[in-house]
Design an enzyme around this catalytic site. Structure first.
Site, PDB file in Angstrom:
ATOM      1  N   VAL A  86      26.763 -23.617-117.428  1.00 36.71           N
ATOM      2  CA  VAL A  86      27.218 -24.858-116.791  1.00 36.71           C
ATOM      3  C   VAL A  86      28.666 -25.143-117.196  1.00 36.71           C
ATOM      4  O   VAL A  86      28.990 -25.271-118.370  1.00 36.71           O
ATOM      5  CB  VAL A  86      26.317 -26.042-117.175  1.00 36.71           C
ATOM      6  CG1 VAL A  86      26.806 -27.319-116.481  1.00 36.71           C
ATOM      7  CG2 VAL A  86      24.868 -25.755-116.805  1.00 36.71           C
ATOM      8  N   LYS A  87      29.524 -25.233-116.180  1.00 42.56           N
ATOM      9  CA  LYS A  87      30.952 -25.435-116.405  1.00 42.56           C
ATOM     10  C   LYS A  87      31.258 -26.930-116.383  1.00 42.56           C
ATOM     11  O   LYS A  87      31.020 -27.617-115.383  1.00 42.56           O
ATOM     12  CB  LYS A  87      31.726 -24.700-115.305  1.00 42.56           C
ATOM     13  CG  LYS A  87      33.131 -24.281-115.658  1.00 42.56           C
ATOM     14  CD  LYS A  87      33.658 -23.360-114.564  1.00 42.56           C
ATOM     15  CE  LYS A  87      35.060 -22.889-114.853  1.00 42.56           C
ATOM     16  NZ  LYS A  87      35.576 -22.065-113.736  1.00 42.56           N
TER      17      LYS A  87
END
Length: 217
Positions: A86-87
């Site tokens: 997850v960025k």
């Protein structure tokens, strides 16, 4: 050093994977739009397609900028595939989200990092990766590689597990310089990876070998 490719183009991802040196993929909404991939469902399906094309981590970016929104989006992205990272943007609520995901055992990539202080906060919050954008710093006449050096020194001082992911890599010399400094990962276009293959003396030497072989046969 791990090699990630920064794109949403499946053909380029598969070409890099075929080289046998690809360790993962980073992408973002801008890269998705560049490939004509719009709409939430299409973007989600494309993330899954990327995961199926490679063996390593695939960074998928949240759009929300508030804590609750990032958590909701991030959990949905992480549920898509085990390879999803997850960025999260380097903002106050982003740091809170990094800590939340770290406690949940969800991998994260803290993006849009432009200072050693930001990288320190990301590591303290438990980010899996931190992405300093060296090319964008170079664009404004600031030494992006110096930032990598600063982060490396800080992380080594305190044995942080967060990996330095040199982002916004523009060309082959960026890759070499990041490797010399000690970045854990680099992400850039396919051209920056394939550029490592090139040297005129290799081409000259191979041509000479083939010429001599033909003379003897």
């Amino acid at each position: 050093m791990k090699f990630f490719i920064d794109t949403a183009n499946l053909d380029q991802i598969k070409e890099a994977e075929a080289l046998g040196v690809l360790d993962g993929v980073t992408t973002n909404p801008s890269l998705m739009a560049k490939e004509g991939i719009t709409g939430q469902e299409n973007i989600i399906n494309h993330y899954v397609a990327i995961c199926e094309a490679v063996e390593g981590d695939v960074s998928a970016e949240v759009i929300a900028t508030d804590f609750e929104g990032m958590v909701k989006e991030g959990e949905a992205l992480a549920a898509l595939h085990p390879q999803i990272v997850v960025k999260i943007p380097m903002i106050e609520d982003g740091v809170k989200a990094l800590k939340y995901f770290a406690n949940q055992g969800i991998k994260t990539n803290c993006t849009l990092v432009f200072s050693a202080g930001q990288a320190l906060l990301a590591a303290k919050a438990g980010a899996t990766y931190v992405s300093p954008f060296i090319g964008r710093l170079d664009d404004i006449s600031t030494d992006g590689l110096n930032l990598i050096e600063e982060i490396r020194e800080i992380y080594d001082n305190y044995d942080f597990n967060t990996q330095i992911l040199a982002a916004s890599v523009r060309h082959t010399m960026h890759v070499i310089d990041c490797a010399k400094i000690g970045a854990d990962v680099m992400t850039g276009p396919l051209s920056s990876i394939k550029g490592l293959l090139k040297h005129p003396l290799t081409d000259i030497g191979l041509a000479k070998f083939l010429e001599d072989y033909k003379k003897g046969n």
